[in-house]
Design a protein around this motif. Structure first.
Motif, PDB file in Angstrom:
ATOM      1  N   HIS A 150       0.773  -0.995  -0.184  1.00 44.56           N
ATOM      2  CA  HIS A 150      -0.010  -0.213  -0.012  1.00 44.56           C
ATOM      3  C   HIS A 150       0.974   1.188   0.058  1.00 44.56           C
ATOM      4  O   HIS A 150       2.134   1.202   0.368  1.00 44.56           O
ATOM      5  CB  HIS A 150      -0.899   0.099   1.088  1.00 44.56           C
ATOM      6  CG  HIS A 150      -0.336  -0.013   2.490  1.00 44.56           C
ATOM      7  ND1 HIS A 150       0.345   1.380   3.234  1.00 44.56           N
ATOM      8  CD2 HIS A 150      -0.124  -0.829   3.169  1.00 44.56           C
ATOM      9  CE1 HIS A 150       0.849   0.850   4.327  1.00 44.56           C
ATOM     10  NE2 HIS A 150       0.384  -0.471   4.638  1.00 44.56           N
ATOM     11  N   PRO A 151       0.319   2.536  -0.446  1.00 49.06           N
ATOM     12  CA  PRO A 151       1.222   3.632  -0.336  1.00 49.06           C
ATOM     13  C   PRO A 151       1.690   3.970   1.152  1.00 49.06           C
ATOM     14  O   PRO A 151       1.033   3.602   2.142  1.00 49.06           O
ATOM     15  CB  PRO A 151       0.405   4.562  -1.110  1.00 49.06           C
ATOM     16  CG  PRO A 151      -0.922   3.913  -1.608  1.00 49.06           C
ATOM     17  CD  PRO A 151      -0.965   2.688  -0.818  1.00 49.06           C
ATOM     18  N   MET A 152       2.656   5.028   1.212  1.00 48.29           N
ATOM     19  CA  MET A 152       3.226   5.505   2.312  1.00 48.29           C
ATOM     20  C   MET A 152       1.886   6.184   3.019  1.00 48.29           C
ATOM     21  O   MET A 152       1.302   7.351   2.483  1.00 48.29           O
ATOM     22  CB  MET A 152       4.405   6.240   2.264  1.00 48.29           C
ATOM     23  CG  MET A 152       5.488   5.655   1.726  1.00 48.29           C
ATOM     24  SD  MET A 152       7.114   6.609   1.031  1.00 48.29           S
ATOM     25  CE  MET A 152       7.069   7.683   2.169  1.00 48.29           C
ATOM     26  N   ARG A 153       1.444   5.856   4.147  1.00 49.89           N
ATOM     27  CA  ARG A 153       0.446   6.404   4.885  1.00 49.89           C
ATOM     28  C   ARG A 153       0.774   7.559   5.924  1.00 49.89           C
ATOM     29  O   ARG A 153       0.042   8.154   6.431  1.00 49.89           O
ATOM     30  CB  ARG A 153      -0.337   5.629   5.527  1.00 49.89           C
ATOM     31  CG  ARG A 153      -0.980   4.359   4.845  1.00 49.89           C
ATOM     32  CD  ARG A 153      -2.065   4.620   4.254  1.00 49.89           C
ATOM     33  NE  ARG A 153      -2.796   3.582   3.270  1.00 49.89           N
ATOM     34  CZ  ARG A 153      -3.166   3.529   2.085  1.00 49.89           C
ATOM     35  NH1 ARG A 153      -2.997   4.665   1.253  1.00 49.89           N
ATOM     36  NH2 ARG A 153      -3.686   2.556   1.792  1.00 49.89           N
ATOM     37  N   LEU A 154       2.101   7.638   6.109  1.00 46.92           N
ATOM     38  CA  LEU A 154       2.503   8.660   7.111  1.00 46.92           C
ATOM     39  C   LEU A 154       3.278   9.974   6.837  1.00 46.92           C
ATOM     40  O   LEU A 154       3.890  10.484   7.297  1.00 46.92           O
ATOM     41  CB  LEU A 154       3.544   7.841   8.040  1.00 46.92           C
ATOM     42  CG  LEU A 154       3.169   6.425   8.805  1.00 46.92           C
ATOM     43  CD1 LEU A 154       4.246   6.158   9.531  1.00 46.92           C
ATOM     44  CD2 LEU A 154       1.749   6.830   9.531  1.00 46.92           C
ATOM     45  N   GLY A 155       2.987  10.157   5.315  1.00 43.67           N
ATOM     46  CA  GLY A 155       3.624  11.246   4.783  1.00 43.67           C
ATOM     47  C   GLY A 155       4.263  10.980   3.409  1.00 43.67           C
ATOM     48  O   GLY A 155       4.630   9.827   3.157  1.00 43.67           O
ATOM     49  N   GLU A 156       4.364  11.870   2.436  1.00 38.02           N
ATOM     50  CA  GLU A 156       4.420  11.338   1.119  1.00 38.02           C
ATOM     51  C   GLU A 156       5.940  11.685   0.908  1.00 38.02           C
ATOM     52  O   GLU A 156       6.859  10.979   0.375  1.00 38.02           O
ATOM     53  CB  GLU A 156       3.888  12.484   0.052  1.00 38.02           C
ATOM     54  CG  GLU A 156       2.267  12.204   0.017  1.00 38.02           C
ATOM     55  CD  GLU A 156       1.495  12.743  -0.869  1.00 38.02           C
ATOM     56  OE1 GLU A 156       2.100  13.494  -1.662  1.00 38.02           O
ATOM     57  OE2 GLU A 156       0.452  12.459  -1.060  1.00 38.02           O
ATOM     58  N   TYR A 162       9.437   9.631   8.195  1.00 35.57           N
ATOM     59  CA  TYR A 162      10.362   9.213   9.238  1.00 35.57           C
ATOM     60  C   TYR A 162      10.295  10.262  10.449  1.00 35.57           C
ATOM     61  O   TYR A 162      10.332   9.609  11.613  1.00 35.57           O
ATOM     62  CB  TYR A 162      11.903   9.060   8.819  1.00 35.57           C
ATOM     63  CG  TYR A 162      12.092   8.041   7.708  1.00 35.57           C
ATOM     64  CD1 TYR A 162      11.703   6.678   7.990  1.00 35.57           C
ATOM     65  CD2 TYR A 162      12.510   8.253   6.492  1.00 35.57           C
ATOM     66  CE1 TYR A 162      11.779   5.694   6.987  1.00 35.57           C
ATOM     67  CE2 TYR A 162      12.433   7.291   5.392  1.00 35.57           C
ATOM     68  CZ  TYR A 162      12.322   6.051   5.879  1.00 35.57           C
ATOM     69  OH  TYR A 162      12.342   4.991   4.787  1.00 35.57           O
ATOM     70  N   ARG A 163      10.039  11.431  10.167  1.00 34.65           N
ATOM     71  CA  ARG A 163      10.217  12.418  11.330  1.00 34.65           C
ATOM     72  C   ARG A 163       8.728  12.320  11.986  1.00 34.65           C
ATOM     73  O   ARG A 163       8.820  12.682  13.244  1.00 34.65           O
ATOM     74  CB  ARG A 163      10.545  13.661  10.943  1.00 34.65           C
ATOM     75  CG  ARG A 163      12.025  13.550  10.668  1.00 34.65           C
ATOM     76  CD  ARG A 163      12.700  15.026  10.564  1.00 34.65           C
ATOM     77  NE  ARG A 163      14.198  15.018  10.423  1.00 34.65           N
ATOM     78  CZ  ARG A 163      14.803  16.059  10.138  1.00 34.65           C
ATOM     79  NH1 ARG A 163      14.191  17.162  10.639  1.00 34.65           N
ATOM     80  NH2 ARG A 163      16.240  16.087  10.166  1.00 34.65           N
ATOM     81  N   GLN A 164       7.672  12.854  11.019  1.00 32.48           N
ATOM     82  CA  GLN A 164       6.599  13.041  11.664  1.00 32.48           C
ATOM     83  C   GLN A 164       5.427  11.933  11.677  1.00 32.48           C
ATOM     84  O   GLN A 164       4.476  11.800  12.282  1.00 32.48           O
ATOM     85  CB  GLN A 164       5.835  14.185  10.953  1.00 32.48           C
ATOM     86  CG  GLN A 164       6.572  15.550  10.742  1.00 32.48           C
ATOM     87  CD  GLN A 164       6.299  16.572   9.925  1.00 32.48           C
ATOM     88  OE1 GLN A 164       5.122  16.454   9.228  1.00 32.48           O
ATOM     89  NE2 GLN A 164       7.088  17.109   9.562  1.00 32.48           N
ATOM     90  N   GLY A 165       5.936  10.919  10.909  1.00 27.96           N
ATOM     91  CA  GLY A 165       5.020   9.585  10.771  1.00 27.96           C
ATOM     92  C   GLY A 165       4.765   9.113  12.195  1.00 27.96           C
ATOM     93  O   GLY A 165       3.494   8.743  12.503  1.00 27.96           O
ATOM     94  N   PRO A 166       5.629   8.897  12.845  1.00 29.60           N
ATOM     95  CA  PRO A 166       5.116   8.269  14.198  1.00 29.60           C
ATOM     96  C   PRO A 166       4.364   8.899  15.211  1.00 29.60           C
ATOM     97  O   PRO A 166       3.451   8.394  15.673  1.00 29.60           O
ATOM     98  CB  PRO A 166       6.524   7.910  14.957  1.00 29.60           C
ATOM     99  CG  PRO A 166       7.654   8.242  13.823  1.00 29.60           C
ATOM    100  CD  PRO A 166       7.150   8.798  12.775  1.00 29.60           C
ATOM    101  N   ALA A 167       4.498  10.492  15.303  1.00 27.92           N
ATOM    102  CA  ALA A 167       3.573  11.017  16.049  1.00 27.92           C
ATOM    103  C   ALA A 167       2.067  11.152  15.302  1.00 27.92           C
ATOM    104  O   ALA A 167       1.182  10.918  16.062  1.00 27.92           O
ATOM    105  CB  ALA A 167       4.074  12.432  15.909  1.00 27.92           C
TER     106      ALA A 167
END
Ligand code: SF4
Ligand code: SF4
Length: 188
Positions: A150-156, A162-167
């Motif tokens: 599936h596409p990256m769901r935590l930022g394009e 990597y930085r904002q995804g976990p938050a």
């Protein structure tokens, strides 16, 4: 001391032992927890949206002194993405007939894709079953995760991912937990 008392002394040792706490563990009925950093079987980890952390770089395989790891990398495409980078681990196997659970592969992994669990129950009577595949090693999907591809769901962009995804993932998980607490019948 007289020699004839020696057997009695010996029985005394046996008798004393009968009242001591037994150290034997009745495995497998009783299982003792391992030390927190015990080296058990491996796990291939995921990002919070479910994409795989493994990028198929083979560094773990090169670091392994027992030649127990086999990796084949593959390329992600816009339609079929398994990891957020360019590459992913298309084939991943660990041969537990060879593995000595030393952890050097974990040290070599640049993405923390590979870690070790506390699971030590690896015995089997089939050589084939002791070669664990990627599907067996992948971490289960937790709340908020979606099975790749599936596409990256935590930022394009990579920075977003990597930085904002976990938050972002933590917010999604919290929102999902709150919606689970709402009475049944609410809109999804
Ligand atoms: S724990 Fe050691 S022996 Fe086992 S796969 Fe990793 S590097 Fe190889
Ligand atoms: S587990 Fe880590 S070191 Fe091994 S191929 Fe995947 S990313 Fe590379």
């Amino acid at each position: 001391m007289l020699d004839f008392l020696n057997p009695i002394k010996g029985f005394g040792v046996t008798f004393r032992q009968m009242f001591r706490k037994v150290d034997t563990v009745e495995y497998p009925e009783e299982k003792k927890p391992t030390a927190p950093r015990f080296h058990g079987r491996h796990q291939l980890n995921r990002w919070p949206d479910g994409l795989e952390k493994c990028i198929g770089c083979e560094l773990c395989a090169w670091a392994c002194p027992a030649d127990a790891i086999y990796v084949e990398g593959g390329s992600n495409t816009p339609d079929e993405r398994y990891s957020p980078g360019e590459r992913y681990g298309a084939v991943y196997q660990i041969n537990y007939l060879r593995c000595i659970l030393c952890g050097l592969c974990v040290e070599a992994c640049p993405t923390r894709a590979l870690t070790m669990t506390n699971d030590y129950e690896l015995a089997d009577d089939s050589r084939e079953n002791l070669i664990w595949t990627k599907e067996q090693l992948l971490a289960p999907l937790s709340r908020g995760m979606e099975a790749p591809p599936h596409p990256m769901r935590l930022g394009e962009s990579e920075e977003d991912y990597y930085r904002q995804g976990p938050a972002f993932a933590a917010q999604v998980t919290q929102a999902a937990a709150e919606s689970d607490d709402e009475p049944a019948g609410g809109a999804r």
